[in-house]
Design a protein around this motif. Structure first.
Motif, PDB file in Angstrom:
ATOM      1  N   ILE A  89       0.623   0.690  -1.507  1.00 35.30           N
ATOM      2  CA  ILE A  89      -0.741   0.656  -2.028  1.00 35.30           C
ATOM      3  C   ILE A  89      -0.776   1.309  -3.412  1.00 35.30           C
ATOM      4  N   VAL A  90      -1.364   0.612  -4.370  1.00 37.31           N
ATOM      5  CA  VAL A  90      -1.521   1.154  -5.719  1.00 37.31           C
ATOM      6  C   VAL A  90      -3.010   1.220  -6.058  1.00 37.31           C
ATOM      7  N   LYS A  91      -3.476   2.419  -6.355  1.00 42.15           N
ATOM      8  CA  LYS A  91      -4.858   2.594  -6.805  1.00 42.15           C
ATOM      9  C   LYS A  91      -4.887   2.533  -8.323  1.00 42.15           C
ATOM     10  N   ALA A  92      -5.800   1.734  -8.864  1.00 41.66           N
ATOM     11  CA  ALA A  92      -5.971   1.635 -10.318  1.00 41.66           C
ATOM     12  C   ALA A  92      -7.465   1.563 -10.588  1.00 41.66           C
ATOM     13  N   GLY A  93      -8.022   2.633 -11.117  1.00 40.02           N
ATOM     14  CA  GLY A  93      -9.464   2.670 -11.314  1.00 40.02           C
ATOM     15  C   GLY A  93     -10.181   2.575  -9.986  1.00 40.02           C
ATOM     16  N   GLN A  94     -11.080   1.604  -9.849  1.00 39.56           N
ATOM     17  CA  GLN A  94     -11.855   1.433  -8.631  1.00 39.56           C
ATOM     18  C   GLN A  94     -11.227   0.448  -7.648  1.00 39.56           C
ATOM     19  N   GLU A 119      -7.840  -1.095  -5.308  1.00 42.31           N
ATOM     20  CA  GLU A 119      -6.585  -0.824  -4.632  1.00 42.31           C
ATOM     21  C   GLU A 119      -5.873  -2.144  -4.365  1.00 42.31           C
ATOM     22  N   THR A 120      -4.589  -2.187  -4.680  1.00 36.87           N
ATOM     23  CA  THR A 120      -3.769  -3.371  -4.421  1.00 36.87           C
ATOM     24  C   THR A 120      -2.771  -3.018  -3.329  1.00 36.87           C
ATOM     25  N   LYS A 121      -2.768  -3.807  -2.255  1.00 34.10           N
ATOM     26  CA  LYS A 121      -1.947  -3.513  -1.084  1.00 34.10           C
ATOM     27  C   LYS A 121      -0.959  -4.646  -0.833  1.00 34.10           C
ATOM     28  N   VAL A 122       0.302  -4.274  -0.631  1.00 38.24           N
ATOM     29  CA  VAL A 122       1.335  -5.271  -0.349  1.00 38.24           C
ATOM     30  C   VAL A 122       2.294  -4.720   0.702  1.00 38.24           C
ATOM     31  N   LEU A 123       3.127  -5.603   1.247  1.00 39.12           N
ATOM     32  CA  LEU A 123       4.199  -5.186   2.143  1.00 39.12           C
ATOM     33  C   LEU A 123       5.547  -5.305   1.452  1.00 39.12           C
ATOM     34  N   GLY A 124       5.746  -6.334   0.670  1.00 36.62           N
ATOM     35  CA  GLY A 124       6.977  -6.493  -0.091  1.00 36.62           C
ATOM     36  C   GLY A 124       6.806  -7.627  -1.070  1.00 36.62           C
ATOM     37  N   THR A 125       6.844  -7.340  -2.356  1.00 36.29           N
ATOM     38  CA  THR A 125       6.574  -8.373  -3.347  1.00 36.29           C
ATOM     39  C   THR A 125       6.872  -7.814  -4.729  1.00 36.29           C
TER      40      THR A 125
END
Length: 315
Positions: free
Chosen positions: A165-170, A172-178
């Motif tokens: 999970i990457v938080k950037a500003g408001q 959140e981008t969530k991945v398992l493998g990419t």
């Protein structure tokens, strides 16, 4: 069976207070143990040593007691499992806010591209002027990072049990493998997420906004929260990863933005003709100073310039 119930049963077994049915349960646990693989919670060498030491003490204690031959297999198994369960319970409590988090901040200075490798072997490329933050709890339950400022490309190791999970500003981008890219400058008009391969899920504080597949870009407007999805030419992202400043029919505003991102300078002009120009060039960031870039562009387009500190004026 829940962790505490297992712990209670093992304690009763070692005290000789279990029946044959419970003995069978212990035997099944024993034969199910694969001691060739580490427990997932063993993510620090010190904890590994503590757990192994506990197991050894339990086993030695039972071996040195009378009647050990008759019950050696079961008792050793129970002792091992008990040690593992106690250790798991201990680590569980540590992982639930019993251990203070230590935060790490990594930055790429202007004029440089930085690559880092995270504890799970995922890799991150930081564009010039970019700052990333993560904690010592990274990877214990989830792999959580915060993009404080700038642009970063993420190449994520697949792990279905620990979402990345990457938080950037408001957002959140969530991945398992990419592999994906996030652009989130604090003074930029939007936050942008690109997907090179795999799928990602983008959310705000309330809901999931979209799921992106390969080759798609999500742009979210900071002012009104509106968003749209389009396709992406990956040349720009791949270029900066390789330390290249690539200009292809670049407008003045885009040029100014790139130079600020990469070199931390401000490019200005009051000349309408210069603002209408489009710039095409390729520079290696590590080998080319911003002065050389401006001198080259000025010669190609027959314009003049002056440099005062961090401000460059074209006229």
């Amino acid at each position: 069976m829940k962790l505490r119930k297992r712990l209670n049963l093992l304690q009763r077994y070692l005290s000789g207070k279990t029946n044959e049915q419970q003995h069978q349960v212990i035997d099944e646990w024993y034969h199910a143990v694969d001691d060739s693989k580490p427990i997932g919670l063993w993510n620090q060498q010190g904890r590994k040593s503590a757990v192994k030491g506990s197991i050894q003490l339990q086993i030695l204690d039972r071996i040195n007691k009378p009647k050990v031959v008759a019950i050696r297999s079961r008792t050793a198994a129970a002792a091992c499992i008990l040690a593992l369960v106690v250790s798991a319970l201990w680590l569980y409590m540590i992982n639930h806010n019993k251990q203070p988090a230590i935060y790490y901040t990594v930055s790429a200075p202007f004029g440089d591209i930085k690559q880092i490798q995270l504890p799970d072997n995922s890799r991150v490329w930081l564009k010039s002027g970019t700052t990333l933050k993560y904690s010592s709890l990274y990877g214990m339950k989830a792999r959580y990072l915060e993009l404080i400022e700038g642009e970063a490309f993420f190449e994520v190791q697949h792990d279905i049990t620990r979402p990345f999970i990457v938080k950037a500003g408001q957002l959140e981008t969530k991945v398992l493998g990419t592999a994906f890219n996030i652009k989130a400058y604090s003074d930029g008009p939007s936050i942008q997420v690109w997907v090179q391969q795999g799928r990602v899920q983008v959310s705000d504080s309330i809901q999931v906004l979209t799921e992106l597949s390969r080759g798609k870009r999500f742009q979210w407007d900071r002012k009104d929260g509106h968003s749209h999805i389009d396709s992406l030419d990956w040349k720009q992202v791949q270029a900066w990863q390789q330390g290249v400043l690539l200009l292809e029919s670049t407008t003045f505003n885009e040029l100014a933005f790139e130079l600020r991102e990469v070199y931390g300078v401000t490019l200005v002009t009051n000349n309408a003709g210069i603002r209408r120009l489009h710039y095409d060039a390729k520079f290696f960031i590590h080998k080319t100073s911003v002065n050389d870039i401006i001198a080259t562009l000025a010669e190609v387009h027959d314009i003049r310039y002056k440099i005062q500190g961090k401000t460059i004026t074209l006229y």
